[in-house]
Design a protein around this motif. Structure first.
Motif: not given
Length: 209
Positions: A53-59
Motif C-alpha cells: 500500500t503506497h502513495a504516488d507523488a506526481p514526480f
C-alpha cells in the motif's frame, strides 16, 4: 455504546509478497543481531517505494512534478468515502455518475472481491483517463484503489496517472478493501517523509465515521 475502532487496510510488507514485474521486491532482514551487537537487533529493508500500500507523488510519472516531501500531509488525513465498483471492468466518468459523491474529498474504490498480497493480479479494473477531470469537478483531491496501479500493467504512457495528476488528484494504491463495507470513514494513510522521493509505503487505516 460500542467504541469505533480503526481498521487496518494496509498490505503487510513481507519477504514473500508479490511485486510489480521488474520492480525491486521487498526484503527485510536483521543487519545486526542482538548476539552480534551485545545489546540490540537492528533491521534493514530494501524495497521499491511502490511496494504494498503506497502513495504516488506526481514526480513518479512527471519529471517536473512535486516530490513526496513537497506534498501536504493533510491530503492523507480526513473523511473518505468507500464505494463498491466490483461490477465494473472499467471505470470512468459515466460509471461514477451513478454514485452519490456529493461533498466527498477522498474517494476509495473497492474494485476487487479479493486482494491477495502474495499474488500479483493478472488483470484488474481499468480506470479511464476521463476520471481525472470529473473528480476535480466534484472537489475530490485523493483517489485510493485496491489494485497495484490506476493504469494497466502494460501501459507506458500512464494516461490515468497523468489525468489524475493534471487535475490535482493524489493517488494511493494497493489498499485492502475486500472486507470493507461502502460508506464514510475517517481515513489516515501517511507517507514516510522521504526527501526527494517519487512515492512511499503508507500505513492506511479507516474508522467508521
Amino acid at each position: 455504546m460500542e467504541k469505533k475502532r480503526w481498521i487496518d487496510i494496509t498490505q503487510p510488507l513481507t519477504n514473500d509478497m508479490a511485486h510489480w514485474p521488474g520492480d525491486t521486491p521487498f526484503r527485510f532482514e536483521l543487519g545486526v543481531t542482538k548476539e552480534q551487537s551485545g545489546s540490540v537487533n537492528i533491521g534493514e529493508i530494501r524495497t521499491s517505494l511502490h511496494m504494498g500500500t503506497h502513495a504516488d507523488a506526481p514526480f513518479h510519472f512527471d519529471g517536473t512534478g512535486r516530490k513526496l516531501h513537497e506534498l501536504d500531509v493533510n491530503t492523507y488525513i480526513g473523511r473518505a468515502r468507500v464505494i463498491d465498483v466490483t461490477a465494473h471492468p472499467s471505470l470512468g466518468r459515466s460509471e461514477l455518475e451513478d454514485y452519490d459523491l456529493e461533498g466527498v474529498e477522498r474517494l476509495l474504490l473497492k474494485s476487487s472481491e479479493t486482494n491477495n498480497p502474495l499474488v500479483f493480479p493478472e488483470t484488474f479494473i481499468e480506470l479511464l483517463p476521463d476520471i481525472g477531470p470529473y473528480l476535480r469537478e466534484l472537489g475530490i483531491f485523493l483517489l485510493g484503489i485496491d489494485v497495484p496501479s490506476v493504469d494497466r500493467t502494460d501501459s507506458k504512457e500512464l494516461p490515468t496517472h497523468h489525468s489524475l495528476g493534471d487535475n490535482g488528484i493524489h493517488i494511493v494504491e494497493n489498499l485492502m478493501l475486500a472486507d470493507v463495507e461502502p460508506g464514510d470513514y475517517d481515513f489516515i494513510a501517511l507517507p514516510l517523509a522521504i526527501h526527494g522521493a517519487d512515492g512511499s509505503p503508507v500505513r492506511a487505516v479507516i474508522k467508521k465515521a
